[in-house]
Every structure is written in structure tokens, then in C-alpha cells.
Design an enzyme around this catalytic site. Structure first.
Site, PDB file in Angstrom:
ATOM      1  N   PHE A 116       0.817  -1.227   0.000  1.00 57.47           N
ATOM      2  CA  PHE A 116       0.000   0.000   0.000  1.00 57.47           C
ATOM      3  C   PHE A 116       0.845   1.269   0.000  1.00 57.47           C
ATOM      4  O   PHE A 116       0.342   2.351  -0.239  1.00 57.47           O
ATOM      5  CB  PHE A 116      -0.913   0.036   1.235  1.00 57.47           C
ATOM      6  CG  PHE A 116      -2.082  -0.918   1.204  1.00 57.47           C
ATOM      7  CD1 PHE A 116      -2.279  -1.812   0.171  1.00 57.47           C
ATOM      8  CD2 PHE A 116      -3.023  -0.909   2.248  1.00 57.47           C
ATOM      9  CE1 PHE A 116      -3.365  -2.681   0.155  1.00 57.47           C
ATOM     10  CE2 PHE A 116      -4.109  -1.761   2.236  1.00 57.47           C
ATOM     11  CZ  PHE A 116      -4.273  -2.649   1.198  1.00 57.47           C
ATOM     12  N   LYS A 117       2.113   1.142   0.381  1.00 59.70           N
ATOM     13  CA  LYS A 117       2.992   2.317   0.524  1.00 59.70           C
ATOM     14  C   LYS A 117       2.331   3.328   1.478  1.00 59.70           C
ATOM     15  O   LYS A 117       1.756   2.911   2.480  1.00 59.70           O
ATOM     16  CB  LYS A 117       3.303   2.923  -0.843  1.00 59.70           C
ATOM     17  CG  LYS A 117       3.810   1.878  -1.833  1.00 59.70           C
ATOM     18  CD  LYS A 117       4.243   2.459  -3.133  1.00 59.70           C
ATOM     19  CE  LYS A 117       4.646   1.331  -4.076  1.00 59.70           C
ATOM     20  NZ  LYS A 117       5.161   1.804  -5.340  1.00 59.70           N
ATOM     21  N   SER A 142       4.110  -2.181 -12.193  1.00 63.64           N
ATOM     22  CA  SER A 142       2.909  -1.964 -13.021  1.00 63.64           C
ATOM     23  C   SER A 142       2.159  -3.253 -13.349  1.00 63.64           C
ATOM     24  O   SER A 142       1.619  -3.401 -14.439  1.00 63.64           O
ATOM     25  CB  SER A 142       3.277  -1.203 -14.299  1.00 63.64           C
ATOM     26  OG  SER A 142       3.767   0.085 -13.960  1.00 63.64           O
TER      27      SER A 142
HETATM   28  C1  PEP Z   1       6.002  -1.485  -5.987  1.00 55.41           C
HETATM   29  O1  PEP Z   1       6.370  -0.362  -5.682  1.00 55.41           O
HETATM   30  O2  PEP Z   1       6.342  -2.452  -5.276  1.00 55.41           O
HETATM   31  C2  PEP Z   1       5.205  -1.662  -7.190  1.00 55.41           C
HETATM   32  C3  PEP Z   1       5.314  -2.801  -7.806  1.00 55.41           C
HETATM   33  O3  PEP Z   1       4.424  -0.611  -7.594  1.00 55.41           O
HETATM   34  P1  PEP Z   1       3.441  -0.548  -8.868  1.00 55.41           P
HETATM   35  O4  PEP Z   1       2.655  -1.827  -8.893  1.00 55.41           O
HETATM   36  O5  PEP Z   1       2.593   0.661  -8.621  1.00 55.41           O
HETATM   37  O6  PEP Z   1       4.305  -0.411 -10.066  1.00 55.41           O
END
Ligand code: PEP
Length: 230
Positions: free
Chosen positions: A7-8, A194
Site C-alpha cells: 500500500f505504501k 505496473s
Molecule cells: C512497488 O512499488 O512495489 C510496485 C510494484 O508498484 P506498482 O505496482 O505501482 O508499479
């Protein structure tokens, strides 16, 4: 397969509770062999009911002490947290976590028996130099890391693919995972960058991909469960 949601700095304690309740219901249809991890912000750590493991996005390598703004083992123990993300590129970049600091944190949590999802990944300028440069860069991120640790899961996350909407290509993931697997042998290897409902099937069908670490597309329980159930 392993599905991990990072979730960051998103979601509150309240919205995490609602998310997890929703996910718990949706995951009743999941394959029992699949494993799900959720890494909410520290303020939302708690005991939650469901077929998933809650981990911490970060912690200071200490039981407790004078480390203003950090949480340590004592705070994690309160919620029986035994899983941690270490080495994420955002911490390496924005929080200046050097390889030395990352390795120190790894050793501490290894000694405490934590399950560790250890992140590695190269910036775009390294990817543009070619495959050899990429592998050299990635392997240097294992400096000081015990890759024989039995509770280790590695996540390969090319920095240029994180949060950009641009995932690595099947060929890039496949080649990189094949080479990384030689270094980490039997350890599970996740791809991150992504990952979303539109590309999950393609990514998890690549040889050498044992699961995914998802940021943006994990923030919605519907989108994340769609990937787990895909
Ligand atoms: C991440 O930061 O671990 C990540 C994979 O982010 P995203 O899926 O938004 O690229």
C-alpha cells in the site's frame, strides 16, 4: 503463486479495515495453494482475520529504543507481525538506504526469524546499457544478503516499471528471472512493476515468475482480488 499488495503511504487504518474485510470475502474463492500478503501502512497494522499474511513495509532493526519516528520489534510483536519488506527501491532512493544499511536490516530480521521479501531492481539508465549491466547491478544488491535464508522471497522490480504504468516486457521479465534464479536457486521470485488485472495472466505464466508484488493496482480490493483469482 504469491500475491503481495504494497500500500505504501496509502490507505488509513479505517480504509485498510474496510479493504481487508472486503478482500476476506472475495478471497473465499481463491486457490488454497496461492499465498497472499498485505503490507498496509504502519498505522494500520493489526490482527485481521482472513487467508492472508499481514507484513510491515519497514521497521528499524531494533527491539525498541531512541529511534524517533521508527517502529521496532516491540511494536510489531504486538500484532504478531513476522513478515517484512526490505530493500524496496523507494526506500533505497528517498530514504537513502544504502546496500550496507539494507544488509544490516536484513541480518537483524533474519536473526529474528522474519519472512523477508527482499526487493532488487535496476534504474532505467542501467537497463539501457544492456542485459550484462542489468545483471551486474542486480547481483550487487545481494551484497551482504544471505540468499540461503530459508524464509527469503526475492522480488525483482525494475525501477522504471514501478508506478509508471509501463511493465517490463515478457522477454525482459523472462530473461531476468532466468538469470536471477541461477543466483537464488530455489527461492521464490516475484515480479513487481505496473502489474495490473490487464497483464496479470501474462506475467504469472512466465517461467521463473513465482508471484507478483503489486503497488498501485493493489489499492483497490476489487482489483487486487481480481488478480489473485485470475
Ligand atoms: C512497488 O512499488 O512495489 C510496485 C510494484 O508498484 P506498482 O505496482 O505501482 O508499479
Amino acid at each position: 503463486m504469491i500475491f503481495a499488495a504494497n500500500f505504501k503511504t496509502n490507505h488509513t487504518r479505517k480504509s485498510t479495515e474496510l479493504y481487508i474485510h472486503d478482500l476476506h470475502v472475495k478471497l473465499r474463492a481463491k486457490n488454497p495453494e496461492d499465498t497472499v500478503y498485505i503490507f498496509p501502512p504502519s498505522t494500520a497494522l493489526d490482527h485481521y482475520e482472513g487467508d492472508f499474511t499481514i507484513g510491515t513495509q519497514n521497521a528499524y532493526p531494533a527491539h525498541n529504543g531512541a529511534y524517533t519516528g521508527e517502529i521496532g520489534l516491540e511494536q510489531l510483536d504486538e500484532f504478531d507481525i513476522k513478515t517484512i519488506l526490505i530493500g524496496h527501491s523507494e526506500r533505497r532512493e528517498y530514504m537513502d538506504e544504502t546496500q550496507e544499511k539494507v544488509a544490516e536490516k536484513f541480518s537483524f530480521f533474519q536473526a529474528e526469524g522474519y519472512e523477508i521479501i527482499y526487493c532488487i531492481g535496476e534504474p532505467l539508465e542501467i537497463r539501457e546499457k544492456g542485459f550484462e549491466a542489468v545483471m551486474q547491478y542486480l547481483l550487487s544488491q545481494f551484497d551482504g544478503i544471505d540468499i540461503g535464508y530459508e524464509k527469503l522471497i526475492v522480488a525483482y522490480e525494475p525501477i522504471w516499471a514501478i508506478g509508471t504504468g509501463r511493465s517490463a516486457t515478457v522477454e525482459e521479465i523472462s530473461d531476468t528471472h532466468r538469470a536471477l534464479k541461477k543466483a537464488i536457486s530455489d527461492k521464490p521470485l516475484l515480479y513487481g512493476g505496473s502489474v495490473k488485472p490487464a497483464n496479470i495472466k501474462e506475467i504469472i505464466s512466465i517461467a521463473g515468475v513465482d508471484g507478483v508484488l503489486v503497488g498501485s493496482a493493489s489499492l483497490d480490493a476489487g482489483s487486487f482480488s481480481e488478480m489473485v483469482l485470475a
